[in-house]
Scaffold this active site. Sequence first.
Site, PDB file in Angstrom:
ATOM      1  N   ASP A  55      31.535  38.407 -59.552  1.00  0.00           N
ATOM      2  CA  ASP A  55      32.389  38.215 -60.719  1.00  0.00           C
ATOM      3  C   ASP A  55      33.510  37.231 -60.387  1.00  0.00           C
ATOM      4  OD1 ASP A  55      30.866  40.070 -62.026  1.00  0.00           O
ATOM      5  OD2 ASP A  55      32.418  41.623 -62.121  1.00  0.00           O
ATOM      6  N   GLY A  84      28.634  43.245 -61.599  1.00  0.00           N
ATOM      7  CA  GLY A  84      27.263  43.467 -62.073  1.00  0.00           C
ATOM      8  C   GLY A  84      27.151  44.902 -62.544  1.00  0.00           C
ATOM      9  N   LYS A  85      26.584  45.124 -63.733  1.00  0.00           N
ATOM     10  CA  LYS A  85      26.561  46.471 -64.288  1.00  0.00           C
ATOM     11  C   LYS A  85      25.823  47.459 -63.397  1.00  0.00           C
ATOM     12  CE  LYS A  85      26.496  47.178 -68.734  1.00  0.00           C
ATOM     13  NZ  LYS A  85      27.918  47.485 -68.925  1.00  0.00           N
ATOM     14  N   ASN A  88      28.126  48.083 -60.356  1.00  0.00           N
ATOM     15  CA  ASN A  88      29.306  48.822 -60.825  1.00  0.00           C
ATOM     16  C   ASN A  88      28.974  50.296 -61.034  1.00  0.00           C
ATOM     17  OD1 ASN A  88      30.611  46.350 -60.924  1.00  0.00           O
ATOM     18  ND2 ASN A  88      30.577  46.203 -63.158  1.00  0.00           N
ATOM     19  N   ASP A 297      42.928  46.233 -66.582  1.00  0.00           N
ATOM     20  CA  ASP A 297      41.633  45.564 -66.687  1.00  0.00           C
ATOM     21  C   ASP A 297      40.607  46.564 -67.209  1.00  0.00           C
ATOM     22  OD1 ASP A 297      39.334  44.078 -66.393  1.00  0.00           O
ATOM     23  OD2 ASP A 297      39.553  43.709 -64.253  1.00  0.00           O
ATOM     24  N   ASP A 303      31.064  51.006 -67.404  1.00  0.00           N
ATOM     25  CA  ASP A 303      30.200  51.343 -66.269  1.00  0.00           C
ATOM     26  C   ASP A 303      30.727  52.571 -65.535  1.00  0.00           C
ATOM     27  OD1 ASP A 303      28.506  49.167 -66.738  1.00  0.00           O
ATOM     28  OD2 ASP A 303      29.751  47.820 -65.540  1.00  0.00           O
ATOM     29  N   CYS A 334      40.129  54.105 -64.181  1.00  0.00           N
ATOM     30  CA  CYS A 334      39.518  52.807 -63.907  1.00  0.00           C
ATOM     31  C   CYS A 334      40.320  51.658 -64.511  1.00  0.00           C
ATOM     32  CB  CYS A 334      38.085  52.798 -64.451  1.00  0.00           C
ATOM     33  SG  CYS A 334      37.257  51.204 -64.449  1.00  0.00           S
ATOM     34  N   VAL A 337      43.337  49.658 -62.711  1.00  0.00           N
ATOM     35  CA  VAL A 337      43.129  48.876 -61.489  1.00  0.00           C
ATOM     36  C   VAL A 337      42.317  47.629 -61.838  1.00  0.00           C
ATOM     37  CG1 VAL A 337      42.161  48.885 -59.156  1.00  0.00           C
ATOM     38  CG2 VAL A 337      43.170  50.975 -60.100  1.00  0.00           C
TER      39      VAL A 337
END
Length: 362
Positions: A55, A84-85, A88, A297, A303, A334, A337
């Site tokens: 990413d 990437g899903k 992640n 973020d 995910d 999540c 961060v």
Amino acid sequence: QRPPSGPPAAPQRPPAAPAAQQPPAPSRMPAGAADSGALSREGRPVLVVGSLNADIVVEIDRLPRRGETIAARSDKTGFMVPGGKGANQATAVARASKEKTYARLATVFGNDSHAAELAKTLRENCVDTTLCLEAKVPSGQAFIFLEKDGSNSIIIVGGANVQWPETLPSQLVGAIKSAGAVLLQQEIPDAVNRAVARCAYEAKVPVMMDIGGEERTFSEDLLGCLSLVSPNETELARTTNMKTETKDQCVVAARELIGRGCEKVLVTLGKDGAILVTKDEVISQDCFAIDSKLVVDTTGAGDCFRGAYAVAKVEGAMDDQECLRFASAAAALCIQVEGAQPSMPGRDAIEKFLRENPFCKL
């Protein structure tokens, strides 16, 4: 290609264009690379079959208009962050797990400079990578444009993620059959997802599919193999061609998918929480209230939510409402961060968060 030696046989005629060359088929990762992600673990594996991306996160004030060039919001941006899903969700599973579950990832690494760092991050997060392959092409990439409020826009370059073999490797087939659950997304070829889902369905292993990623139509044979489909409201509207502007509309659209073959639909609704829809029941989960100043973020939140939900389901100690609460708590942590994989919270942090929020009991 190297030009032929000597003069051409017919200099008056231009040479034919060389045939397009396909990259060689992916191979097992060499020993000492991602293979070293093998772990001695007890419990039931949650197997994620999906994408792995480098990413490139760019912080911006706003998206540029057509033909416009703008500067990034910060000079300290544009660095590679593992994503990437598939990766992640595997990281989310690994970090949310205790003794009863652990994470396995099946993906395709590229052969560029990003691959070693991506493999290192997965190992550090205790993701088993022994099922991974390597292709002679660059890693998959995602260019993420991150705005001040934490919202994002993403462009994906498939790279190694689209270099899967035509048939599933035997080691992966065995892993599917022994998994506690299989997680899929739409950033790898549709044929791979269909083959994995069919294999799991025949082995009576539940399959949870996140329909985020590349925009695709859903085949009926794939839907019939899925235990759970998990879109956000936009993806649900796209998949069903129905309105999803309210929760009631989302329920109607979700039941349209159930009528086409899947068992349950888990719809994430951003700040409005999530709903789990079955043929006869709707379970709602509100979002935890997080001060907007703490939201950094949102890239990996979906995910994270789906990975944590899978852990709770496979562990088997929580009912559906508690699974949703557990996943919602993980996502709430999540978004505080930056970065997709770096933002996935650990089990201790999730349980602490739940204890500190009175309406949510673990």
